[in-house]
Enzyme design. Structure first.
Site, PDB file in Angstrom:
ATOM      1  N   ASN A   1       0.812  -1.215   0.000  1.00 33.86           N
ATOM      2  CA  ASN A   1       0.000   0.000   0.000  1.00 33.86           C
ATOM      3  C   ASN A   1       0.845   1.266   0.000  1.00 33.86           C
ATOM      4  O   ASN A   1       0.309   2.368   0.013  1.00 33.86           O
ATOM      5  CB  ASN A   1      -0.937   0.017   1.210  1.00 33.86           C
ATOM      6  CG  ASN A   1      -1.943  -1.105   1.135  1.00 33.86           C
ATOM      7  OD1 ASN A   1      -2.471  -1.411   0.069  1.00 33.86           O
ATOM      8  ND2 ASN A   1      -2.199  -1.748   2.259  1.00 33.86           N
ATOM      9  N   CYS A   2       2.168   1.127  -0.012  1.00 33.16           N
ATOM     10  CA  CYS A   2       3.090   2.262   0.066  1.00 33.16           C
ATOM     11  C   CYS A   2       3.741   2.492  -1.296  1.00 33.16           C
ATOM     12  O   CYS A   2       4.391   1.593  -1.839  1.00 33.16           O
ATOM     13  CB  CYS A   2       4.153   1.967   1.125  1.00 33.16           C
ATOM     14  SG  CYS A   2       5.515   3.154   1.157  1.00 33.16           S
ATOM     15  N   GLY A   3       3.591   3.699  -1.830  1.00 32.27           N
ATOM     16  CA  GLY A   3       4.186   4.029  -3.128  1.00 32.27           C
ATOM     17  C   GLY A   3       5.697   3.918  -3.132  1.00 32.27           C
ATOM     18  O   GLY A   3       6.286   3.434  -4.102  1.00 32.27           O
TER      19      GLY A   3
ATOM     20  N   ARG B   1       6.482   0.277  -3.357  1.00 35.85           N
ATOM     21  CA  ARG B   1       6.189  -0.246  -4.702  1.00 35.85           C
ATOM     22  C   ARG B   1       7.243   0.200  -5.707  1.00 35.85           C
ATOM     23  O   ARG B   1       7.700  -0.588  -6.546  1.00 35.85           O
ATOM     24  CB  ARG B   1       4.795   0.187  -5.172  1.00 35.85           C
ATOM     25  CG  ARG B   1       3.658  -0.505  -4.444  1.00 35.85           C
ATOM     26  CD  ARG B   1       2.315  -0.238  -5.117  1.00 35.85           C
ATOM     27  NE  ARG B   1       2.011   1.168  -5.290  1.00 35.85           N
ATOM     28  CZ  ARG B   1       1.363   1.924  -4.400  1.00 35.85           C
ATOM     29  NH1 ARG B   1       0.963   1.407  -3.246  1.00 35.85           N
ATOM     30  NH2 ARG B   1       1.114   3.199  -4.661  1.00 35.85           N
TER      31      ARG B   1
END
Length: 140
Positions: A10-12, A15
């Site tokens: 859920n963390c850019g 990712r």
């Protein structure tokens, strides 16, 4: 080459880091640390290998950091580890381990410093920031 990423999908930043690792030609071991939190001992190992104080591995944004009073300088490393153990979201991410080194990859392009093949070609973060341009030059 063995690479492990402590990842939050859920963390850019996490990712983007994972994408750079994969673009380097490596399929890493992905540890979704919110589902499978590392032990206290493992956290200490990661932080030590990254060469940072435990306090620098604590995430403040979108966590119970303030509610738990973790900004108090009197809080010991044991207090911080207790908090991380109870609330894994407090562990900042992504931590990446490679044969070259271990880093807390914030910003995500820090991972390039510990990849055996950092020449990953053009790379643009999810937010549009160019990290490596079409000529293969780092923009950071």
């Amino acid at each position: 080459m063995t690479v492990t990423i402590y990842h939050n999908p859920n963390c850019g930043t996490s990712r983007n880091t994972l994408s750079m690792i994969r673009q380097s030609g490596v399929e890493p071991t992905v540890v979704e640390y919110l589902q499978a939190p590392p032990s206290r001992e493992r956290i200490v190992e990661l932080v030590s290998a990254a060469g940072i104080p435990l306090r620098d591995a604590i995430r403040k944004k979108d966590t119970p950091f303030d509610e738990l009073g973790l900004a108090d300088p009197a809080k010991s490393d044991d207090d911080l580890l207790d908090a991380i153990e109870a609330h894994p979201i407090l562990l900042n991410r992504p931590f990446v381990e490679t044969p070259v080194g271990t880093r807390l990859c914030r910003p995500s392009e820090v991972v390039l410093d510990i990849l055996e093949n950092p020449n990953i070609g053009p790379f643009t973060k999810e937010d549009g920031e160019i990290i490596i341009d079409a000529e293969g030059k780092r923009r950071v």
